[in-house]
Design a protein around this motif. Structure first.
Motif, short mmCIF file in Angstrom:
data_model
loop_
_atom_site.label_atom_id
_atom_site.label_comp_id
_atom_site.label_asym_id
_atom_site.label_seq_id
_atom_site.Cartn_x
_atom_site.Cartn_y
_atom_site.Cartn_z
N LEU A 91 -3.68 3.86 0.11
CA LEU A 91 -4.30 3.19 -0.90
C LEU A 91 -3.36 2.07 -1.77
O LEU A 91 -2.19 2.01 -1.27
CB LEU A 91 -4.73 4.23 -2.30
CG LEU A 91 -5.54 5.29 -1.80
CD1 LEU A 91 -5.68 6.17 -3.06
CD2 LEU A 91 -7.00 4.80 -1.46
N ARG A 130 0.66 -1.33 -0.13
CA ARG A 130 0.02 -0.03 0.01
C ARG A 130 0.87 1.33 -0.03
O ARG A 130 1.86 1.30 0.61
CB ARG A 130 -1.03 0.03 1.38
CG ARG A 130 -1.96 -0.93 1.18
CD ARG A 130 -2.74 -0.84 2.19
NE ARG A 130 -4.08 -1.78 2.12
CZ ARG A 130 -5.30 -1.63 1.67
NH1 ARG A 130 -5.35 -0.32 0.99
NH2 ARG A 130 -6.33 -2.41 1.34
N SER A 138 -11.86 7.09 -1.77
CA SER A 138 -12.38 5.93 -0.59
C SER A 138 -13.89 6.27 -0.54
O SER A 138 -14.67 5.40 -0.22
CB SER A 138 -11.76 6.26 0.76
OG SER A 138 -10.29 6.11 0.54
N ASP A 139 -14.14 7.81 -0.51
CA ASP A 139 -15.69 7.95 -0.45
C ASP A 139 -16.52 7.33 -1.43
O ASP A 139 -17.64 6.77 -1.42
CB ASP A 139 -15.70 9.51 -0.56
CG ASP A 139 -15.46 10.23 0.85
OD1 ASP A 139 -15.09 9.41 1.84
OD2 ASP A 139 -15.31 11.34 0.86
N ALA A 147 -6.97 10.81 -1.91
CA ALA A 147 -7.23 9.69 -1.78
C ALA A 147 -8.70 9.40 -0.95
O ALA A 147 -9.47 8.21 -1.03
CB ALA A 147 -6.17 9.03 -0.82
N GLY A 148 -9.04 10.30 0.07
CA GLY A 148 -9.94 10.12 0.63
C GLY A 148 -11.29 10.17 0.01
O GLY A 148 -12.35 9.67 0.25
N ASN A 155 -17.77 3.86 -0.93
CA ASN A 155 -18.66 3.53 -0.19
C ASN A 155 -19.90 3.12 -0.54
O ASN A 155 -20.88 2.63 0.33
CB ASN A 155 -18.83 4.79 0.87
CG ASN A 155 -17.60 5.33 1.78
OD1 ASN A 155 -16.75 4.17 1.91
ND2 ASN A 155 -17.50 6.22 2.13
N THR A 165 -0.98 7.55 1.30
CA THR A 165 -2.49 7.61 1.24
C THR A 165 -3.17 6.37 1.79
O THR A 165 -4.48 6.41 1.99
CB THR A 165 -2.90 7.78 -0.04
OG1 THR A 165 -2.13 6.68 -0.90
CG2 THR A 165 -2.35 9.11 -0.68
#
Length: 221
Positions: free
Chosen positions: A39, A33, A92-93, A88-89, A96, A37
């Motif tokens: 990821l 990873r 990730s969102d 990166a957030g 979801n 981040t």
């Protein structure tokens, strides 16, 4: 040694090996990873993308941040790292929703995402949402830092041969065209011609080479 005594001796050893194996697996996963981040790295992303795309239709998106170098050069690497972490957030969102999606930092300011998607009508919503969230300014030490984003995507169900290589080429090429046009988001047209790989040969990047294939038509904005 009695069976009961043997079992009593073996139990702690087995437990120890179990803990060792768990720690080893966690360390291996962490090594694959991106340390900034969290990821996936390119290698692990590509391996998992192959399995995801073989299991059913997926959305594939490639993202390149626009203006990131300016932020890095003007405000320093700590500010640049904050922008990358915020990006990166955003990815990730976007994952979801339906379970099973993956996201990666491919290197520098480039990212990618693969997510199961049964209906292609959802693809423009995904790409637009990614673009809109990625371009929201990030606040670092009281400073507002903004970058643009070029987002390209495809739906693997549209491809004649929906393998990982073809899907990622189409999404990467759509992103490249979006970037040439000043940013935004684009979806690869279902009837776009087959492409040669574009990885590592975008104009202006070290080690790149001029394109010789025909660019696909795209739709989006």
């Amino acid at each position: 040694m009695s069976p009961r005594l043997a079992a009593a001796v073996a139990a702690p050893l087995a437990a120890g090996w179990g803990v060792h194996t768990l720690v080893w697996r966690r360390r291996l996963e962490a090594a694959r990873r991106d340390p900034l981040t969290g990821l996936l790295t390119r290698e692990l992303f590509e391996q998992r993308a192959v399995r995801l795309l073989a299991a059913g239709p997926c959305a594939v998106a490639f993202i390149d941040l626009d203006g990131f170098k300016t932020v890095n050069d003007t405000h320093g690497h700590a500010a640049g790292d904050a922008v990358l972490t915020a990006a990166a957030g955003c990815l990730s969102d976007a994952l979801n929703g339906p379970p099973g999606g993956i996201a990666a930092r491919l290197g520098g300011d480039e990212f990618a995402l693969v997510a199961p998607m049964a209906d292609p009508v959802a693809l423009p919503w995904l790409l637009r949402g990614l673009h809109d969230e990625l371009t929201v300014p990030t606040w670092v030490d009281g400073r507002e830092l903004a970058v643009g984003a070029s987002v390209g995507g495809c739906w693997s169900g549209d491809l004649p041969i929906p393998d990982a290589s073809s899907a990622m080429r189409r999404a990467d090429e759509a992103m490249y065209i979006a970037k040439r046009g000043g940013g935004g988001w684009l979806t690869a047209a279902p009837d776009a011609p087959a492409l040669a790989t574009v990885n590592g040969r975008r104009a202006g990047r070290p080690g790149t080479h001029p394109r010789t294939d025909t660019a696909p038509e795209v739709s989006g904005q």
